[in-house]
Design a protein around this motif. Sequence first.
Motif, PDB file in Angstrom:
ATOM      1  N   GLY A 145       0.782  -1.226   0.000  1.00 51.35           N
ATOM      2  CA  GLY A 145       0.000   0.000   0.000  1.00 51.35           C
ATOM      3  C   GLY A 145       0.815   1.277   0.000  1.00 51.35           C
ATOM      4  O   GLY A 145       0.251   2.364   0.151  1.00 51.35           O
ATOM      5  N   HIS A 146       2.134   1.165  -0.162  1.00 47.86           N
ATOM      6  CA  HIS A 146       2.995   2.339  -0.153  1.00 47.86           C
ATOM      7  C   HIS A 146       3.788   2.431  -1.459  1.00 47.86           C
ATOM      8  O   HIS A 146       4.145   1.410  -2.058  1.00 47.86           O
ATOM      9  CB  HIS A 146       3.970   2.272   1.019  1.00 47.86           C
ATOM     10  N   ARG A 147       4.063   3.651  -1.876  1.00 49.34           N
ATOM     11  CA  ARG A 147       4.832   3.874  -3.097  1.00 49.34           C
ATOM     12  C   ARG A 147       6.294   3.496  -2.879  1.00 49.34           C
ATOM     13  O   ARG A 147       6.890   3.860  -1.872  1.00 49.34           O
ATOM     14  CB  ARG A 147       4.743   5.344  -3.506  1.00 49.34           C
ATOM     15  N   LYS A 148       6.853   2.785  -3.842  1.00 48.15           N
ATOM     16  CA  LYS A 148       8.257   2.373  -3.777  1.00 48.15           C
ATOM     17  C   LYS A 148       8.936   2.692  -5.102  1.00 48.15           C
ATOM     18  O   LYS A 148       8.367   2.468  -6.172  1.00 48.15           O
ATOM     19  CB  LYS A 148       8.379   0.865  -3.507  1.00 48.15           C
ATOM     20  N   LEU A 149      10.147   3.215  -5.014  1.00 46.71           N
ATOM     21  CA  LEU A 149      10.972   3.476  -6.187  1.00 46.71           C
ATOM     22  C   LEU A 149      12.111   2.469  -6.171  1.00 46.71           C
ATOM     23  O   LEU A 149      12.914   2.452  -5.237  1.00 46.71           O
ATOM     24  CB  LEU A 149      11.517   4.903  -6.156  1.00 46.71           C
ATOM     25  N   VAL A 150      12.161   1.614  -7.200  1.00 42.12           N
ATOM     26  CA  VAL A 150      13.139   0.538  -7.253  1.00 42.12           C
ATOM     27  C   VAL A 150      13.996   0.711  -8.491  1.00 42.12           C
ATOM     28  O   VAL A 150      13.475   0.871  -9.608  1.00 42.12           O
ATOM     29  CB  VAL A 150      12.449  -0.843  -7.282  1.00 42.12           C
ATOM     30  N   MET A 151      15.305   0.684  -8.300  1.00 37.44           N
ATOM     31  CA  MET A 151      16.251   0.829  -9.405  1.00 37.44           C
ATOM     32  C   MET A 151      17.150  -0.393  -9.466  1.00 37.44           C
ATOM     33  O   MET A 151      17.706  -0.807  -8.447  1.00 37.44           O
ATOM     34  CB  MET A 151      17.108   2.086  -9.204  1.00 37.44           C
ATOM     35  N   LEU A 152      17.300  -0.966 -10.643  1.00 35.68           N
ATOM     36  CA  LEU A 152      18.250  -2.054 -10.864  1.00 35.68           C
ATOM     37  C   LEU A 152      19.341  -1.535 -11.774  1.00 35.68           C
ATOM     38  O   LEU A 152      19.054  -1.053 -12.897  1.00 35.68           O
ATOM     39  CB  LEU A 152      17.572  -3.263 -11.505  1.00 35.68           C
ATOM     40  N   VAL A 153      20.577  -1.578 -11.307  1.00 33.85           N
ATOM     41  CA  VAL A 153      21.701  -1.071 -12.093  1.00 33.85           C
ATOM     42  C   VAL A 153      22.781  -2.150 -12.182  1.00 33.85           C
ATOM     43  O   VAL A 153      22.911  -2.983 -11.280  1.00 33.85           O
ATOM     44  CB  VAL A 153      22.289   0.221 -11.482  1.00 33.85           C
ATOM     45  N   PRO A 154      23.543  -2.156 -13.271  1.00 36.57           N
ATOM     46  CA  PRO A 154      24.596  -3.181 -13.418  1.00 36.57           C
ATOM     47  C   PRO A 154      25.687  -3.019 -12.376  1.00 36.57           C
ATOM     48  O   PRO A 154      25.856  -1.947 -11.785  1.00 36.57           O
ATOM     49  CB  PRO A 154      25.123  -2.952 -14.842  1.00 36.57           C
TER      50      PRO A 154
END
Length: 414
Positions: A145-154
Amino acid sequence: MKSEIIAVGSELLTPFRQDTNSLYLTEKLNEIGVDVTFKTIVGDRHRDLVSAVRIALGRADIIAIMGGLGPTEDDLSREAVAEALSLTLRRDSSLVVALAARFAQRRLQMTDNNLKQADVIQGAVVLPNPNGTAVGLWLDTQFGGHRKLVMLVPGPPNECKPLFANECIPRLREILPVRHIAKRVLKATMIPEATADALVAPIYTKYKDVETTILAGNFEIQLQLFCARPTLEAAQQRVDELATRLEEALDQHLFSSAGESLEQIVLYYLEMKQETLAVAESCTGGLMAQRLTSISGSSRSFLGGAVVYSNKLKTDFANVPPELIETHGAVSAEVAEAMARGIRQRVGSSIGVGITGIAGPGGGTPEKPVGLVYIAVSDKQKTESLVCNFRGDRERIRQWSAQQALDLVRRRLM
């Protein structure tokens, strides 16, 4: 907002490889006012990766996952994030074409396992990687129920750093409220960590909006101050206010209020007061000279000196009378003072330092145990010595002796 960095790779859990990318990512996140509250290292195991991602999603708003995006069987970051968020993977045809073109341009055969680098998590934005075959991914999603910012980087640094700076940070800037973090690092020496905290804790605990961390290591105490505010000026004013009060509490134990090393401060005082320094070192074996000469421009104030390990060289190079050694022993206040005076006169400096002691592990006696060190400072007005009893192994005793000698010079110049 809280952020977490997850470094992926079983090699990072061995003694042979370190995670250095997270230091860079932390710096860039701090620049836009984001606190890094957790860092996790996890090996290349699917179940462990899924667990680490779910834990991060439960306690942080921004998650940066580094590594595990390559073509091999143990590159599992996409799959783990998709499972943790109950999302699917799809193969992006445009990425397949780009991969094939990249291999063709280099006249290399593309094996089938490279195709997994074209898999994209449902709803993710592809982040281009001009320096490698593995693209990054950006997810603006929901969890619990909460906003999440997810980043996948090499993982490779030459791919991770530019991609994060050029693709992730601008996107975060567009979303996050403007916050600036001000930082100060205070350094004190020759004071136990518990004593330092007893002096400063009653002060910094009243500043709830400034995060204060006390670190003991490298023969000094560091106080790291962080404050986040909408403007850098407001954050800096708050940090500086606290720093001023902490400086007063630490008094002469404090040697730096802007992160400088002790040798930098000593050289600064020498130049400011137009003084010069020479050293005669016995048990430290040149450590004090090494630290001073590691600073560019040190030759303006540090003239040099000698490693006078034997009694003969104490006489030949530092003018220590042989009868003084015979009467009091090489490890004594009298000999340390003679060394400081002698090297000052021999070299022609305005200040001389003499260090003599027993670094161990052998050579100690009940009267003169291992760790006994005499340090003397001499100028035209007076020569004084300090007796020290350091604990630890040979290297630790030598390092503490050099630290104490530098601090004595600093205090003399103050």
